[in-house]
Write a protein that holds these residues in place. Sequence first.
Motif, PDB file in Angstrom:
ATOM      1  N   GLY A 270      -6.746  -3.297   3.233  1.00 17.96           N
ATOM      2  CA  GLY A 270      -7.341  -4.522   3.908  1.00 17.96           C
ATOM      3  C   GLY A 270      -6.494  -5.721   3.419  1.00 17.96           C
ATOM      4  N   VAL A 271      -5.643  -5.541   2.512  1.00 19.82           N
ATOM      5  CA  VAL A 271      -4.963  -6.869   2.102  1.00 19.82           C
ATOM      6  C   VAL A 271      -3.526  -6.365   1.873  1.00 19.82           C
ATOM      7  CG1 VAL A 271      -4.546  -8.327  -0.015  1.00 19.82           C
ATOM      8  CG2 VAL A 271      -6.964  -7.979   0.549  1.00 19.82           C
ATOM      9  N   ARG A 272      -2.579  -7.244   2.556  1.00 26.46           N
ATOM     10  CA  ARG A 272      -1.340  -7.157   2.381  1.00 26.46           C
ATOM     11  C   ARG A 272      -0.747  -8.238   1.440  1.00 26.46           C
ATOM     12  NH1 ARG A 272       2.719  -4.017   1.327  1.00 26.46           N
ATOM     13  NH2 ARG A 272       4.566  -4.430   2.399  1.00 26.46           N
ATOM     14  N   ALA A 273      -0.497  -7.840   0.258  1.00 27.93           N
ATOM     15  CA  ALA A 273       0.001  -8.882  -0.918  1.00 27.93           C
ATOM     16  C   ALA A 273       1.381  -9.306  -0.549  1.00 27.93           C
ATOM     17  CB  ALA A 273      -0.289  -8.591  -2.155  1.00 27.93           C
ATOM     18  N   VAL A 274       1.844 -10.458  -0.672  1.00 24.45           N
ATOM     19  CA  VAL A 274       3.206 -10.836  -0.575  1.00 24.45           C
ATOM     20  C   VAL A 274       3.751 -11.562  -1.814  1.00 24.45           C
ATOM     21  CG1 VAL A 274       5.002 -11.847   0.856  1.00 24.45           C
ATOM     22  CG2 VAL A 274       3.212 -10.915   2.188  1.00 24.45           C
ATOM     23  N   GLY A 275       4.710 -11.188  -2.307  1.00 26.36           N
ATOM     24  CA  GLY A 275       5.423 -12.145  -3.212  1.00 26.36           C
ATOM     25  C   GLY A 275       4.767 -12.021  -4.493  1.00 26.36           C
ATOM     26  N   HIS A 276       5.233 -12.705  -5.611  1.00 29.22           N
ATOM     27  CA  HIS A 276       4.691 -12.848  -7.071  1.00 29.22           C
ATOM     28  C   HIS A 276       4.278 -14.166  -7.363  1.00 29.22           C
ATOM     29  CE1 HIS A 276       5.572  -8.320  -8.165  1.00 29.22           C
ATOM     30  NE2 HIS A 276       6.465  -8.503  -7.314  1.00 29.22           N
ATOM     31  N   PRO A 436      -2.576 -24.376  -5.339  1.00 33.14           N
ATOM     32  CA  PRO A 436      -2.706 -25.705  -4.435  1.00 33.14           C
ATOM     33  C   PRO A 436      -3.465 -25.096  -3.263  1.00 33.14           C
ATOM     34  CG  PRO A 436      -0.479 -24.701  -4.454  1.00 33.14           C
ATOM     35  CD  PRO A 436      -1.118 -23.970  -5.443  1.00 33.14           C
ATOM     36  N   PRO A 437      -4.142 -26.114  -2.566  1.00 37.48           N
ATOM     37  CA  PRO A 437      -5.165 -25.603  -1.198  1.00 37.48           C
ATOM     38  C   PRO A 437      -4.221 -24.960  -0.306  1.00 37.48           C
ATOM     39  CG  PRO A 437      -5.406 -28.033  -2.353  1.00 37.48           C
ATOM     40  CD  PRO A 437      -4.023 -27.514  -2.767  1.00 37.48           C
ATOM     41  N   ALA A 438      -3.167 -25.339  -0.182  1.00 33.58           N
ATOM     42  CA  ALA A 438      -2.124 -24.706   0.906  1.00 33.58           C
ATOM     43  C   ALA A 438      -2.036 -22.968   0.915  1.00 33.58           C
ATOM     44  CB  ALA A 438      -0.808 -25.334   1.002  1.00 33.58           C
ATOM     45  N   THR A 439      -2.439 -22.417  -0.469  1.00 35.68           N
ATOM     46  CA  THR A 439      -2.385 -20.953  -0.359  1.00 35.68           C
ATOM     47  C   THR A 439      -3.655 -20.337  -0.223  1.00 35.68           C
ATOM     48  OG1 THR A 439      -2.687 -21.001  -2.772  1.00 35.68           O
ATOM     49  CG2 THR A 439      -0.231 -21.500  -2.320  1.00 35.68           C
ATOM     50  N   ARG A 440      -4.536 -21.078   0.183  1.00 35.19           N
ATOM     51  CA  ARG A 440      -5.904 -20.364   0.400  1.00 35.19           C
ATOM     52  C   ARG A 440      -5.706 -19.306   1.653  1.00 35.19           C
ATOM     53  NH1 ARG A 440     -10.821 -22.982  -1.192  1.00 35.19           N
ATOM     54  NH2 ARG A 440     -11.664 -21.057  -0.484  1.00 35.19           N
ATOM     55  N   GLY A 441      -6.642 -18.303   1.086  1.00 35.66           N
ATOM     56  CA  GLY A 441      -6.389 -16.836   1.918  1.00 35.66           C
ATOM     57  C   GLY A 441      -5.325 -16.150   1.704  1.00 35.66           C
ATOM     58  N   ARG A 442      -4.505 -16.318   0.796  1.00 38.83           N
ATOM     59  CA  ARG A 442      -3.302 -15.428   0.797  1.00 38.83           C
ATOM     60  C   ARG A 442      -3.295 -15.109  -0.754  1.00 38.83           C
ATOM     61  NH1 ARG A 442       1.230 -20.341   1.984  1.00 38.83           N
ATOM     62  NH2 ARG A 442       0.388 -20.834   4.065  1.00 38.83           N
ATOM     63  N   PHE A 443      -2.735 -13.848  -0.900  1.00 34.95           N
ATOM     64  CA  PHE A 443      -2.659 -12.869  -2.194  1.00 34.95           C
ATOM     65  C   PHE A 443      -1.294 -12.598  -2.558  1.00 34.95           C
ATOM     66  CE2 PHE A 443      -7.099 -12.469  -0.326  1.00 34.95           C
ATOM     67  CZ  PHE A 443      -7.552 -12.986  -1.484  1.00 34.95           C
ATOM     68  N   THR A 444      -0.897 -12.746  -3.799  1.00 39.39           N
ATOM     69  CA  THR A 444       0.317 -12.142  -4.273  1.00 39.39           C
ATOM     70  C   THR A 444       0.127 -10.726  -4.709  1.00 39.39           C
ATOM     71  OG1 THR A 444       0.022 -12.819  -6.469  1.00 39.39           O
ATOM     72  CG2 THR A 444       1.020 -14.605  -5.047  1.00 39.39           C
ATOM     73  N   ILE A 445       1.110 -10.287  -5.037  1.00 38.54           N
ATOM     74  CA  ILE A 445       1.238  -8.648  -5.695  1.00 38.54           C
ATOM     75  C   ILE A 445       0.421  -8.778  -6.957  1.00 38.54           C
ATOM     76  CG2 ILE A 445       2.652  -7.007  -6.461  1.00 38.54           C
ATOM     77  CD1 ILE A 445       4.704  -7.555  -4.242  1.00 38.54           C
ATOM     78  N   ASP A 446       0.563  -9.818  -7.690  1.00 42.28           N
ATOM     79  CA  ASP A 446      -0.242 -10.055  -8.975  1.00 42.28           C
ATOM     80  C   ASP A 446      -1.575  -9.852  -8.869  1.00 42.28           C
ATOM     81  OD1 ASP A 446       2.197 -10.064 -10.651  1.00 42.28           O
ATOM     82  OD2 ASP A 446       2.508 -11.842  -9.585  1.00 42.28           O
ATOM     83  N   ASP A 447      -1.972 -10.267  -7.685  1.00 44.04           N
ATOM     84  CA  ASP A 447      -3.473 -10.563  -7.349  1.00 44.04           C
ATOM     85  C   ASP A 447      -4.184  -9.200  -7.132  1.00 44.04           C
ATOM     86  OD1 ASP A 447      -3.598 -13.252  -7.674  1.00 44.04           O
ATOM     87  OD2 ASP A 447      -3.070 -13.678  -5.433  1.00 44.04           O
ATOM     88  N   VAL A 448      -3.397  -8.222  -6.657  1.00 41.15           N
ATOM     89  CA  VAL A 448      -4.057  -7.068  -6.088  1.00 41.15           C
ATOM     90  C   VAL A 448      -4.680  -6.331  -7.551  1.00 41.15           C
ATOM     91  CG1 VAL A 448      -3.521  -4.774  -5.273  1.00 41.15           C
ATOM     92  CG2 VAL A 448      -2.466  -6.878  -4.411  1.00 41.15           C
ATOM     93  N   PRO A 449      -4.378  -6.155  -8.554  1.00 42.78           N
ATOM     94  CA  PRO A 449      -5.120  -5.578  -9.526  1.00 42.78           C
ATOM     95  C   PRO A 449      -6.242  -6.501 -10.046  1.00 42.78           C
ATOM     96  CG  PRO A 449      -2.762  -5.446 -10.340  1.00 42.78           C
ATOM     97  CD  PRO A 449      -2.717  -6.503  -9.100  1.00 42.78           C
ATOM     98  N   LEU A 450      -6.431  -7.695  -9.638  1.00 39.59           N
ATOM     99  CA  LEU A 450      -7.635  -8.334  -9.895  1.00 39.59           C
ATOM    100  C   LEU A 450      -8.580  -8.065  -8.760  1.00 39.59           C
ATOM    101  CD1 LEU A 450      -5.565  -9.882 -11.781  1.00 39.59           C
ATOM    102  CD2 LEU A 450      -6.373 -11.762 -11.155  1.00 39.59           C
ATOM    103  N   LEU A 451      -8.133  -8.103  -7.642  1.00 33.90           N
ATOM    104  CA  LEU A 451      -8.986  -7.648  -6.483  1.00 33.90           C
ATOM    105  C   LEU A 451      -9.684  -6.280  -6.661  1.00 33.90           C
ATOM    106  CD1 LEU A 451      -6.845  -8.689  -3.386  1.00 33.90           C
ATOM    107  CD2 LEU A 451      -8.912  -9.714  -4.193  1.00 33.90           C
ATOM    108  N   ASP A 452      -8.771  -5.655  -7.280  1.00 40.10           N
ATOM    109  CA  ASP A 452      -9.261  -4.054  -7.555  1.00 40.10           C
ATOM    110  C   ASP A 452     -10.438  -4.206  -8.693  1.00 40.10           C
ATOM    111  OD1 ASP A 452      -8.692  -1.327  -6.716  1.00 40.10           O
ATOM    112  OD2 ASP A 452      -8.897  -0.980  -8.992  1.00 40.10           O
ATOM    113  N   GLU A 453     -10.145  -4.979  -9.715  1.00 39.44           N
ATOM    114  CA  GLU A 453     -11.030  -5.089 -10.824  1.00 39.44           C
ATOM    115  C   GLU A 453     -12.533  -5.755 -10.398  1.00 39.44           C
ATOM    116  OE1 GLU A 453     -12.316  -4.623 -14.529  1.00 39.44           O
ATOM    117  OE2 GLU A 453     -10.602  -4.000 -13.847  1.00 39.44           O
TER     118      GLU A 453
END
Length: 750
Positions: A270-276, A436-453
């Motif tokens: 459900g999440v397509r992470a982009v960038g680091h 910054p507020p402009a990145t709300r709703g976006r997830f990076t590849i480094d966020d994915v293990p955190l979402l899983d946790e």
Amino acid sequence: MTQTTPDATTVEQAHLDHVYARLDRMRAATNRRLRTALTETDGTPQSQSERESYERMYSEDLTKFDAAEHNLYFGRLDLEDDEVRRIGRIGILDDDAEDTTLLLDWRAPLARPFYLATPAAPESVAVRRHIRTRNRRVVAVNDERLDAGDLDASTRGDVVNEAALIGALTAARTGEMTDIVETIQREQDEIIRSSHRGVTVVQGGPGTGKTAVALHRAAYLLYTHRDVLSRSGVLVVGPNDDFLRYIGQVLPSLGETGVLLATIGDMYPGVRAVGHDAPDAAACKGALDIVDVLREAVRDRQPLPPETITVRFDGYPLHIDREIVKRARGRARSTRRPHNRARSVFVRAALDGLADQHASRIGSSIVDGSQLLSSGDIADIRDEMEHDDAIRAALDGLWPHLTPEVVLDELLHDADRLRAATRGTDATLRDTLLRPPATRGRFTIDDVPLLDELAEIIGYDTGEDEREEQARYRQRLAEAQEALDILTGSAPQDLEDELDPEILMAYDLIDAEQLAARQTRRTSLTTAERAQTDRTWAFGHVIVDEAQELSPMGWRMIMRRIPNRWMTVIGDTAQTGAPAGTRSWGAVLEPYVAQRWRRHELTVNYRTPAEIMELAARVLAAIDPAARAPRSIRRAGTAPLIRQVDSGRRAACAVDAARMDGAEGISAVVVPDALVAEVSDAVGDVETRVLSVADCKGLEFDRTVVVEPAMIVEQSARGLNDLYVALTRATQRLTVVHADPLPAFLATDD
């Protein structure tokens, strides 16, 4: 190695014709079965899921035949007892002669001497024959006699099928990885066929065939343990999308189409992470300390009310005070359930307190206060409160239903929430993680293990899931009944009077419940497709390539997918570029498997010519003076070219070096992160690829141009590792372009 006579070529062509004739019959029979399966039987139409199941099953067979057809038959063994074994990509039996094998699958035990036999250890093989084909025609046959007097084993070592191997290594790249099924070497074969049921670690320097070994091991395990792995599946984790595209055709060419290929960024459905993230933020998110931050972020969503919340119930004021909430929260936390699953305990405990409060008030108002409410009366009050909108809304605010996406997004963008979750830690951590507020709703590849946790910490509310499923089923049931009513209503109104009672109507054959059940039957997906959408899927085997790039949090996420800990881990700690990447295999694996892991090392460099490896070895010595570079099996005849230019001509010179007129194959320009845009603008088309070091991991090119080595070294704490990666991507020619001074270990004597 000797070229055989035309007679041998004629013999092999005759056998090849027989093999392809059998393959064509197999393909035609499968097509017939597919057409039959999709045809209505006995007038009863098949359900959509049944049609999809048949179509998928037979289509996979056809895909396997098509993929394996290229170079289907490639090897033959003549044993000392005059037995002949012919080796191919898939196993094929002769339908004209019962129990006769036309081709042995390369993974079969009887085919193994094709890869292991050497003059020093011939494995009862007298002659090994390599057959080269093109478009169903034999174009070359080479025999290798394995008696000790024919070849000097001491100089050849364990290299087998040498002519085929050198031919494959010097061929121009196509942009897609090819399999090595014809040229697997002894040290590779031992890993591919390893029976170890723990973690198999394959450490190997650049060009040692680590990825090829991993993919062929996946194919071998699916062949050997198909009954288990066809149900549980095999997951291959790679470093980036370019890498997955590069290796995407290898397993289909080996007859396997059901393996799930994914990056870390793909592993939270459900999440397509982009960038680091920036290196410092990536390092923070990759460390295990972030687990405590995430737990505190969830606990912060279980607040005590700053002041009493008052609602009205049955005409009386009801006070939701800190004491009631504190007791309910303590009871919910004591269950040690994930947040969402403990929510029902919190609500129940809070309602108990509120029901007692209300019972005390109304009980004391009864005549002279002498009559108290019974426990049954209090239970009824509690049940009524549970359905009171105002009470439920107040309790929902004190223990809300959470999702990992919302929790992480708000944590990273809300300074107050981040401050609460990192209380007691260094303030620099908060500054590093805040976005910054402009990145709300976006997830990076480094966020994915955190979402899983967070998914583990938050859990899921089974009660709500079941209620939602029941609601969906009721809706399908209503739609099914409506469909049957329409079918019945479309007949004449006096149907029952005029039609023969023996004629069956729709409602005689199926009722609404049965029709709804057909609709709820899971769509016929492959194991890989089901696993891709299920975060809790337990794979039978997991292969992690470029595994040195995984952070501790990445390993934590991977280990949830493989509870049996049967894994193949491929990497090279000298090439670790990620800020939270691996320095020691034991350090990352032993917390999960103790000593149940084995390390293998690949020592022969098949990709990188010796001239290039000699330059790269200087970088390796700067990384670790005790490390030894893999031994290159060949020389290209061309030394690396180092060109110093003005900074204004740097990009143009790099592009010119990549575009060698008349040269076959593909080129890449590997640049520091800061120069990606500059050099990409100079390229201006898609013929030459411009890549950062992170993007070129695991890939190979005929020609590589490395721009500004000093900038690559300086751009990260592991810049030396990055430079080592950049210098070892080429199979034929390397050019280094620089305006800044070279690092001292790369500077030439002249």
